[in-house]
Design an enzyme around this catalytic site. Structure first.
Site, PDB file in Angstrom:
ATOM      1  N   GLY A 240      46.050  20.352  11.673  1.00 19.92           N
ATOM      2  CA  GLY A 240      45.065  19.308  11.417  1.00 19.92           C
ATOM      3  C   GLY A 240      43.705  19.499  12.040  1.00 19.92           C
ATOM      4  N   GLU A 274      51.090  24.008  13.995  1.00 20.69           N
ATOM      5  CA  GLU A 274      51.037  24.409  12.574  1.00 20.69           C
ATOM      6  C   GLU A 274      49.609  24.427  12.055  1.00 20.69           C
ATOM      7  OE1 GLU A 274      53.296  21.239  10.815  1.00 20.69           O
ATOM      8  OE2 GLU A 274      55.209  21.936  11.608  1.00 20.69           O
ATOM      9  N   PRO A 275      48.720  25.182  12.656  1.00 17.84           N
ATOM     10  CA  PRO A 275      47.339  25.193  12.172  1.00 17.84           C
ATOM     11  C   PRO A 275      47.224  25.950  10.848  1.00 17.84           C
ATOM     12  CG  PRO A 275      47.615  26.871  13.850  1.00 17.84           C
ATOM     13  CD  PRO A 275      48.934  26.146  13.769  1.00 17.84           C
ATOM     14  N   CYS A 345      35.379  20.944 -18.805  1.00 19.69           N
ATOM     15  CA  CYS A 345      34.917  19.753 -19.532  1.00 19.69           C
ATOM     16  C   CYS A 345      35.280  18.463 -18.811  1.00 19.69           C
ATOM     17  CB  CYS A 345      35.517  19.770 -20.928  1.00 19.69           C
ATOM     18  SG  CYS A 345      35.165  21.319 -21.747  1.00 19.69           S
TER      19      CYS A 345
HETATM   20  N1  LLP Z   1      51.557  20.846   8.977  1.00 21.41           N
HETATM   21  C1  LLP Z   1      51.843  19.959   8.010  1.00 21.41           C
HETATM   22  C2  LLP Z   1      53.137  19.273   8.033  1.00 21.41           C
HETATM   23  C3  LLP Z   1      50.902  19.689   6.996  1.00 21.41           C
HETATM   24  O1  LLP Z   1      51.184  18.803   6.057  1.00 21.41           O
HETATM   25  C4  LLP Z   1      49.664  20.383   7.011  1.00 21.41           C
HETATM   26  C5  LLP Z   1      48.667  20.136   5.964  1.00 21.41           C
HETATM   27  C6  LLP Z   1      49.419  21.308   8.029  1.00 21.41           C
HETATM   28  C7  LLP Z   1      50.386  21.520   9.008  1.00 21.41           C
HETATM   29  C8  LLP Z   1      48.152  22.107   8.127  1.00 21.41           C
HETATM   30  O2  LLP Z   1      47.033  21.311   8.296  1.00 21.41           O
HETATM   31  P1  LLP Z   1      45.624  21.988   8.637  1.00 21.41           P
HETATM   32  O3  LLP Z   1      45.744  22.619  10.007  1.00 21.41           O
HETATM   33  O4  LLP Z   1      45.322  22.998   7.618  1.00 21.41           O
HETATM   34  O5  LLP Z   1      44.694  20.841   8.614  1.00 21.41           O
HETATM   35  N2  LLP Z   1      44.304  20.280   0.413  1.00 21.41           N
HETATM   36  C9  LLP Z   1      43.664  19.581   1.506  1.00 21.41           C
HETATM   37  C10 LLP Z   1      44.417  19.707   2.800  1.00 21.41           C
HETATM   38  C11 LLP Z   1      45.859  19.247   2.713  1.00 21.41           C
HETATM   39  C12 LLP Z   1      46.608  19.417   3.999  1.00 21.41           C
HETATM   40  C13 LLP Z   1      48.050  19.120   3.833  1.00 21.41           C
HETATM   41  N3  LLP Z   1      48.862  19.334   4.984  1.00 21.41           N
HETATM   42  C14 LLP Z   1      42.218  20.062   1.629  1.00 21.41           C
HETATM   43  O6  LLP Z   1      41.800  20.882   0.828  1.00 21.41           O
HETATM   44  O7  LLP Z   1      41.489  19.595   2.501  1.00 21.41           O
END
Ligand code: LLP
Length: 434
Positions: A240, A274-275, A345
């Site tokens: 996140g 979980e980055p 479109c």
């Molecule tokens: N762990 C879990 C359980 C998650 O659901 C996610 C992201 C992550 C880790 C990784 O999160 P990050 O570190 O990348 O923020 N499509 C969207 C982002 C969706 C994220 C979903 N879950 C966008 O383009 O912003």
């Protein structure tokens, strides 16, 4: 401009590779990633946590290209997967099963079976019904599944509503109030070996406060569970951490790591995280060609050959991606507002509105920055456009790491039953003519 991408001799390069040369070779649009940038970002993130060394499980959903996963595996990363497809990718890229966690709110029996068969580190379970389904799957093969319970701390992540996951009304995780009972149930169920907790409150967080709130609640829960005689050995803090797309000032990995240390340092936990975006977002560009410049009523439309099917984030989240010319404009070039759009479109097929850009003409190349996460993975063939290819640059080398399919490939994905012509009986008058 994110690290790894620089103008050299007036031309934008990915490491030592001229984007114009890749465009000539591969065609446009394409994604290009910088291997050195991914490595540097991974190393900085890992170093921020030292001397504690949490298991870094890259969120494969952010960028699931096998070449990217292979790079991360070499750097020591594990994987956070959310489907059997991602599990297979992580394994194929050489990520050891003991470094893989499986997240997600709706795992199928087949996916649970695959996770058990692969012998992954843990399955992050998000509901009681899922816990029971996993117990049955594990018992059927005489195993005990290592489980972390994902809790929902009911915290507002202060991010885009479509990627916030930590409020009670979101579908994710087990309510904090029910977590102790669920953990006890997990301990009692044959087939389940509860190893700890998991939490993830959303993506693109640019403030530490929601993390602080959520982590605080999780730390309290850990103490409560332990006081009740339950063993909590592991904690998965999710992903996140945000990046700077436009004007955001996301916390540095060091500040994030310090918060984790302050909150959990004394609890003797095995940590995992979980980055996704923070590791690979800034390491990728989407390169497109200008097809036309249309001067409308008081508006300049720059029409690209890339579209919302190639990069969905602006259409889906109103996300900002910087747009830069691949050839540096002449000194003193005047910026003026333009709407940058794709050929699909839909009015939503818009990358930027009234964006100040230098003069652009047909055939010019542009790059959309910070597209290394949630770019290629969210692409589709909408409008029967070919899936966008991916390229990896390292030093002065580049390789196509996902080729553009052919139109034959595209058409081959469908099947037309041999009885199709009988499926819709034609009116009598038309018979014999068709
Ligand atoms: N762990 C879990 C359980 C998650 O659901 C996610 C992201 C992550 C880790 C990784 O999160 P990050 O570190 O990348 O923020 N499509 C969207 C982002 C969706 C994220 C979903 N879950 C966008 O383009 O912003």
């Amino acid at each position: 401009m994110p690290d790894g991408f620089r103008y050299q001799g007036g031309e934008l390069c990915a490491e030592g590779v001229r984007l114009a040369a890749v465009a000539a070779d591969v065609g446009t649009p394409f994604y290009i990633y910088s291997a050195a940038t991914i490595a540097a970002r991974y190393r900085r993130f890992a170093a921020a946590f030292a001397p504690a060394s949490p298991l870094i499980c890259f969120a494969v959903k952010a960028n699931s290209n096998l070449a990217v996963l292979r790079l991360l595996a070499r750097l020591g990363a594990g994987a956070d997967v959310v489907s059997e497809g991602e599990l297979r990718r992580a394994l194929a890229a050489g990520m050891p099963p003991e470094r893989i966690v499986f997240s997600g709110v709706g795992k199928t029996r087949a996916e649970l079976d695959a996770a058990l068969a692969a012998g992954i580190r843990q399955i992050n379970v998000e509901s009681i019904p899922e816990l029971r389904a996993l117990a049955a799957a594990a018992e059927a093969i005489g195993r005990a599944a290592p489980v972390a319970l994902r809790v929902n701390p009911d915290v507002d992540a202060l991010t885009h509503v479509k990627i916030a996951t930590g409020k009670r009304e979101n579908k994710f995780g087990i309510d904090l109030d029910d977590a102790a009972d669920a953990y006890r149930l997990a301990a009692d169920l044959p087939g389940i070996a509860p190893v700890g907790l998991a939490v993830h409150i959303g993506s693109q967080l640019v403030d530490l406060a929601p993390f602080r709130r959520a982590f605080g609640r999780v730390a309290e829960l850990i103490l409560e569970l332990r006081a009740g005689g339950l063993a909590v050995e592991r904690l998965d803090i999710g992903g996140g951490l945000g990046i700077r797309y436009h004007a955001e000032t996301p916390p540095a990995p060091e500040a994030y790591a310090a918060l984790v240390r302050e909150t959990f340092g004394a609890l003797g936990l095995e940590l995992a995280c979980e980055p996704g975006r923070v590791l690979c977002g800034p390491a990728g560009l989407l390169v497109a060609r200008v097809l036309y410049v249309k001067e409308g009523a008081g508006r300049r439309f720059v029409i690209l050959d890339a579209a919302m099917n190639d990069l969905l984030r602006p259409a889906l989240y109103d996300a900002w991606h910087d747009i830069v010319p691949v050839r540096l404009p002449a000194a003193g070039a005047v910026l003026s507002p333009a709407d940058v759009v794709g050929p699909v479109c839909e009015t939503g097929d818009t990358f930027a509105v009234a964006r100040d850009l230098p003069p652009l003409a047909a055939e010019d190349l542009v790059a959309l920055t910070n597209a290394g996460a949630y770019g290629a993975v969210m692409s589709s063939t909408y409008n029967s456009r070919l899936l966008v290819p991916e390229v990896l640059a390292a030093g002065d080398r580049f390789a196509v790491v996902r080729p553009r399919p052919s139109f034959e490939d595209l058409l081959k994905m469908d099947a037309v039953p041999e009885w199709i012509d009988d499926a819709v009986p034609l009116p009598r008058s038309a018979r014999g003519t068709a």
